[in-house]
Design a protein around this motif. Structure first.
Motif, PDB file in Angstrom:
ATOM      1  N   UNK A   1      33.052  31.725  29.349  1.00  0.00           N
ATOM      2  CA  UNK A   1      33.622  33.038  29.698  1.00  0.00           C
ATOM      3  C   UNK A   1      33.926  33.195  31.185  1.00  0.00           C
ATOM      4  N   UNK A   2      33.489  32.242  32.021  1.00  0.00           N
ATOM      5  CA  UNK A   2      33.756  32.375  33.457  1.00  0.00           C
ATOM      6  C   UNK A   2      35.254  32.437  33.721  1.00  0.00           C
ATOM      7  N   UNK A   3      35.640  33.274  34.680  1.00  0.00           N
ATOM      8  CA  UNK A   3      37.071  33.393  34.929  1.00  0.00           C
ATOM      9  C   UNK A   3      37.384  34.239  36.141  1.00  0.00           C
ATOM     10  N   UNK A   4      38.549  34.889  36.143  1.00  0.00           N
ATOM     11  CA  UNK A   4      39.015  35.655  37.305  1.00  0.00           C
ATOM     12  C   UNK A   4      38.059  36.750  37.756  1.00  0.00           C
ATOM     13  N   UNK A   5      37.397  37.428  36.822  1.00  0.00           N
ATOM     14  CA  UNK A   5      36.475  38.497  37.221  1.00  0.00           C
ATOM     15  C   UNK A   5      35.324  37.951  38.058  1.00  0.00           C
ATOM     16  N   UNK A   6      34.829  36.787  37.686  1.00  0.00           N
ATOM     17  CA  UNK A   6      33.746  36.175  38.455  1.00  0.00           C
ATOM     18  C   UNK A   6      34.234  35.763  39.839  1.00  0.00           C
ATOM     19  N   UNK A   7      35.427  35.171  39.884  1.00  0.00           N
ATOM     20  CA  UNK A   7      36.002  34.769  41.173  1.00  0.00           C
ATOM     21  C   UNK A   7      36.211  35.984  42.072  1.00  0.00           C
ATOM     22  N   UNK A   8      36.678  37.074  41.474  1.00  0.00           N
ATOM     23  CA  UNK A   8      36.890  38.295  42.247  1.00  0.00           C
ATOM     24  C   UNK A   8      35.562  38.816  42.790  1.00  0.00           C
ATOM     25  N   UNK A   9      34.520  38.721  41.976  1.00  0.00           N
ATOM     26  CA  UNK A   9      33.200  39.199  42.411  1.00  0.00           C
ATOM     27  C   UNK A   9      32.719  38.458  43.651  1.00  0.00           C
ATOM     28  N   UNK A  10      32.703  37.137  43.603  1.00  0.00           N
ATOM     29  CA  UNK A  10      32.128  36.391  44.734  1.00  0.00           C
ATOM     30  C   UNK A  10      32.984  36.550  45.980  1.00  0.00           C
ATOM     31  N   UNK A  11      34.291  36.621  45.827  1.00  0.00           N
ATOM     32  CA  UNK A  11      35.146  36.785  47.008  1.00  0.00           C
ATOM     33  C   UNK A  11      35.017  38.194  47.584  1.00  0.00           C
ATOM     34  N   UNK A  12      34.749  39.175  46.722  1.00  0.00           N
ATOM     35  CA  UNK A  12      34.503  40.533  47.209  1.00  0.00           C
ATOM     36  C   UNK A  12      33.204  40.586  48.004  1.00  0.00           C
ATOM     37  N   UNK A  13      32.164  39.930  47.489  1.00  0.00           N
ATOM     38  CA  UNK A  13      30.887  39.908  48.207  1.00  0.00           C
ATOM     39  C   UNK A  13      31.058  39.230  49.565  1.00  0.00           C
TER      40      UNK A  13
END
Length: 380
Positions: free
Chosen positions: A59-71
């Protein structure tokens, strides 16, 4: 123990012959009754947890990438804001704001970014800027030394007396199975003193000086690690305690004090979260016989019994690097940390079904329980 997460396969874990679980909770279908049935139940547990892991990987995908880059963006914004405010920190409100922002930036960098990136949680993105092989964190310990002592030794041998050096960090007695020494009478004092200088204590600990007399580490290897640590320590000290104060000009002294305060606050918080995740009184320790020919399911079982969670809201979990979900982190150290909150209810339900303890509680309770353990093992 980072693994190539592009392939949804479990991390390799040694196998062992089954031994009874210590102090199982009452349940109609206990994980361990006899050697045979216990081993079967442990492997069923392992298969369920493997399925959870595979589901998250798929299920890993764009939402996870967005999370870490936001942090990362938030952390860098806090650091820039804090550094700028401290350049005019002769004005008291600027000092307070700058120190607070810098403390938050350092906490986010260590807990949610550095620790988790070095576990390989974001290697699947293929981004060299967020990769376990390239990230160097804002912490005294060099990344390579941390990955060796923490990712490999601690996560493989969690709470195994004589194998997991993180069980008391070689100076604290946290289990009755650890031999008592007279210096343990003072362990409440040096537990407290360690907190504000935690990064430096861990840096010295990660040198593994105690492994040299036994031959597990060569003098040459130790000298190499000392050189790496000295280089990193000079960089850290020069950045926080020389460069930025000098850039602050007339605000040099309050800027220096702000940097010291921010680093100390980060260290105290990291010490608190890590100790509350590993040393509350209900967390179990194990002898080396427990891991003889340990299977994957039994490794999962030991991670559950040897870890504790901290209950709280989203902000606490973020500032804790999601290590407030310590049980889930020990089960799945290479999964993205933002997924632990999603996994926690499922892991807890599995534990309840198998009759396993799921040690969790608010921060104040886990902190008090941790101190109870420190005090309990002061005496033989």
């Amino acid at each position: 123990m980072p693994v190539p997460t592009s392939i949804p396969t479990p991390i390799p874990i040694p196998t062992r012959t089954p031994t009874p679980m210590a102090n199982p909770m009452p349940t109609p279908v206990p994980v361990v009754e006899t050697a045979a049935s216990g081993g079967d139940r442990a492997e069923e547990l392992g298969r369920e947890l493997d399925r959870l892991r595979a589901e998250v990987i798929a299920a890993r995908g764009p939402d996870d990438a967005h999370y870490i880059r936001t942090v990362i963006a938030v952390q860098r914004g806090c650091e820039v804001g804090g550094r700028l405010a401290l350049t005019v920190s002769l004005v008291p409100p600027a000092w307070v704001a700058g120190t607070a922002l810098l403390a938050v930036a350092k906490t986010l960098e260590n807990m949610e970014l550095g620790h988790n990136i070095l576990h390989g949680q974001w290697d699947w993105l293929g981004d060299p800027a967020i990769h376990s092989t390239t990230w160097e964190w804002d912490f005294a310990t060099p990344a390579d030394a941390w990955k060796r002592t923490h990712n490999h030794l601690h996560h493989t041998y969690t709470n195994v007396v004589g194998r997991d050096r993180d069980l008391g960090y070689t100076i604290l007695r946290m289990s009755a199975d650890q031999p008592w020494r007279p210096h343990h009478l003072l362990q409440p004092l040096y537990t407290a003193l360690l907190a504000p200088v935690f990064e430096w204590g861990i840096a010295l600990y990660d040198l593994e000086v105690d492994a040299v007399p036994s031959g597990r580490k060569s003098v040459r290897s130790l000298l190499g690690d000392v050189t790496s640590l000295a280089r990193k320590a000079v960089h850290q000290a020069a950045k926080d305690y020389l460069l930025f104060p000098l850039l602050a000009g007339p605000s040099a002294l309050p800027c220096l004090l702000g940097n010291v305060t921010a680093s100390a606050a980060r260290n105290v918080w990291a010490h608190t979260v890590i100790f509350c995740g590993h040393f509350p009184g209900d967390v179990e320790t194990f002898n080396e016989e427990r891991i003889d020919s340990e299977s994957r399911g039994e490794w999962y079982l030991r991670q559950i019994q040897g870890s504790a969670n901290i209950e709280g809201g989203p902000l606490l979990h973020l500032l804790a690097g999601n290590l407030s979900h310590q049980i889930e982190h020990h089960l799945f150290p290479d999964l993205p940390s933002n997924r632990y909150a999603q996994l926690a209810p499922q892991v807890r339900e599995i534990c309840e079904r198998y009759g396993l303890p799921y040690v969790t509680g608010p921060l104040w309770r886990q902190y008090a329980s941790m101190w109870g353990r420190v005090l309990r093992h002061v005496l033989p």
